[in-house]
Design an enzyme around this catalytic site. Structure first.
Site, PDB file in Angstrom:
ATOM      1  N   PHE A 137       0.832  -1.196   0.000  1.00  0.00           N
ATOM      2  CA  PHE A 137       0.000   0.000   0.000  1.00  0.00           C
ATOM      3  C   PHE A 137       0.868   1.247   0.000  1.00  0.00           C
ATOM      4  CE2 PHE A 137      -2.468  -3.246   2.235  1.00  0.00           C
ATOM      5  CZ  PHE A 137      -3.698  -3.165   1.596  1.00  0.00           C
ATOM      6  N   ASP A 138       0.486   2.232  -0.801  1.00  0.00           N
ATOM      7  CA  ASP A 138       1.024   3.579  -0.655  1.00  0.00           C
ATOM      8  C   ASP A 138       0.384   4.174   0.592  1.00  0.00           C
ATOM      9  OD1 ASP A 138       2.118   6.122  -1.143  1.00  0.00           O
ATOM     10  OD2 ASP A 138       0.357   6.704  -2.320  1.00  0.00           O
ATOM     11  N   GLY A 139       0.935   5.287   1.075  1.00  0.00           N
ATOM     12  CA  GLY A 139       0.405   5.908   2.274  1.00  0.00           C
ATOM     13  C   GLY A 139      -0.691   6.920   1.997  1.00  0.00           C
ATOM     14  N   LYS A 237       9.841   4.349  -6.254  1.00  0.00           N
ATOM     15  CA  LYS A 237       9.409   3.153  -5.538  1.00  0.00           C
ATOM     16  C   LYS A 237       9.729   1.861  -6.286  1.00  0.00           C
ATOM     17  CE  LYS A 237       5.627   5.603  -3.234  1.00  0.00           C
ATOM     18  NZ  LYS A 237       4.166   5.636  -2.957  1.00  0.00           N
ATOM     19  N   ASP A 252      -1.842   6.017  -5.599  1.00  0.00           N
ATOM     20  CA  ASP A 252      -2.675   7.028  -6.252  1.00  0.00           C
ATOM     21  C   ASP A 252      -1.912   7.791  -7.328  1.00  0.00           C
ATOM     22  OD1 ASP A 252      -2.201  10.114  -4.652  1.00  0.00           O
ATOM     23  OD2 ASP A 252      -1.117   8.306  -4.097  1.00  0.00           O
TER      24      ASP A 252
END
Length: 274
Positions: A137-139, A237, A252
């Site tokens: 998951f991204d934050g 990333k 996102d």
């Protein structure tokens, strides 16, 4: 834009109360490679699309981006049932249809309106990594709300850092994928780290020094255990994702999705607006 009929993959166990079951919705064009068929539909229409499908109905479809994710989810389900047969139906899998950006965003926003975690999977060829199920998951704007992103857009990096210092003791708001992460975490707690069929990761653009403290405190406040957290401080990333080799990566930012695709990582975009 119309889409083929939905496909359902079930674990052949009796479904429990929906509030106790994890339901995963994945598009047919994400689990199967239907790009050729989709072009036929766009260029030649529904009737020709149907004829093509009927003529090739005995030929198995090639796996799509989310196929490995579904396989790993089913593996996790098997391990859950081995551990506790009373958990039947805990990991039921439902596969729906659509992954075009134009109509996909509309469907995702409709799902979000009803409190359902949703993301848009882009088609790509991927190799299924080994189990256990690995989810990244991204934050901000994914696991967390986009409140700090909004401050960053309005006041820049210094403003965002100041905001985080002031709000350090206040948990970050909930993001669109929090419910999904929490359900994974609920399952995860039933196993030791060594035996768990699920591993979760946080890979965020936040810096660990200046903006990571609030994120960690928020996870603790939620009671959400993440196996590993990476604070990238704005670095790409892709390299760390290549090492993790997740079955799915939620973000996102389309630039992060592209970076993940460049290293062969199946990715799902969580749009922040319509």
């Amino acid at each position: 834009m119309a889409e083929p009929e939905s496909t359902v993959i079930n674990t052949d166990v009796k479904q429990k109360d929906p509030s106790e079951a994890l339901v995963i919705a994945v598009t047919t064009r994400a689990i199967f490679n239907l790009e050729e068929e989709h072009q036929i539909y766009l260029e030649k229409g529904k009737e020709e699309y149907i004829r093509h499908q009927q003529a090739n109905q005995d030929k198995p479809l090639s796996p799509g981006t989310a196929f490995a994710f579904i396989q790993a989810a089913q593996y996790a389900n098997e391990k859950i049932l081995e551990s506790n047969p009373a958990e039947k139906g805990l990991f039921d899998i439902l596969v729906l249809s659509n992954n075009s950006p134009e109509s996909g965003v509309r469907i995702i926003n409709s799902a979000k309106h009803y409190g359902v975690s949703a993301a848009l999977v882009f088609q790509q060829e991927v190799q299924a990594p080994s189990t256990p199920l690995r989810v990244v998951f991204d934050g901000d704007a994914v696991l967390f709300s986009d409140e700090t992103d909004q401050v960053f857009r309005e006041q820049g990096l210094e403003g965002a850092m100041q905001y985080e210092r002031v709000m350090e003791a206040v948990p970050i708001g909930e993001g669109p994928m929090k419910a999904f992460a929490m359900h994974l975490g609920k399952i995860r707690k039933k196993f030791s780290q060594e035996e768990s069929p699920i591993r979760t990761y946080l890979v965020t653009a936040r810096s660990g020094r200046d903006m990571g403290i609030r994120a960690i405190k928020t996870l603790r406040e939620w009671g959400l255990a993440i196996d590993e957290a990476f604070f990238m401080d704005g670095a790409p990333k892709g390299p760390i994702l290549a090492q993790i080799q997740p079955h799915i990566f939620f973000d996102d930012g389309l630039h992060n999705i592209q970076g993940a695709q460049d290293v062969g990582v199946p990715s799902a975009w969580v749009p922040t607006c319509c």
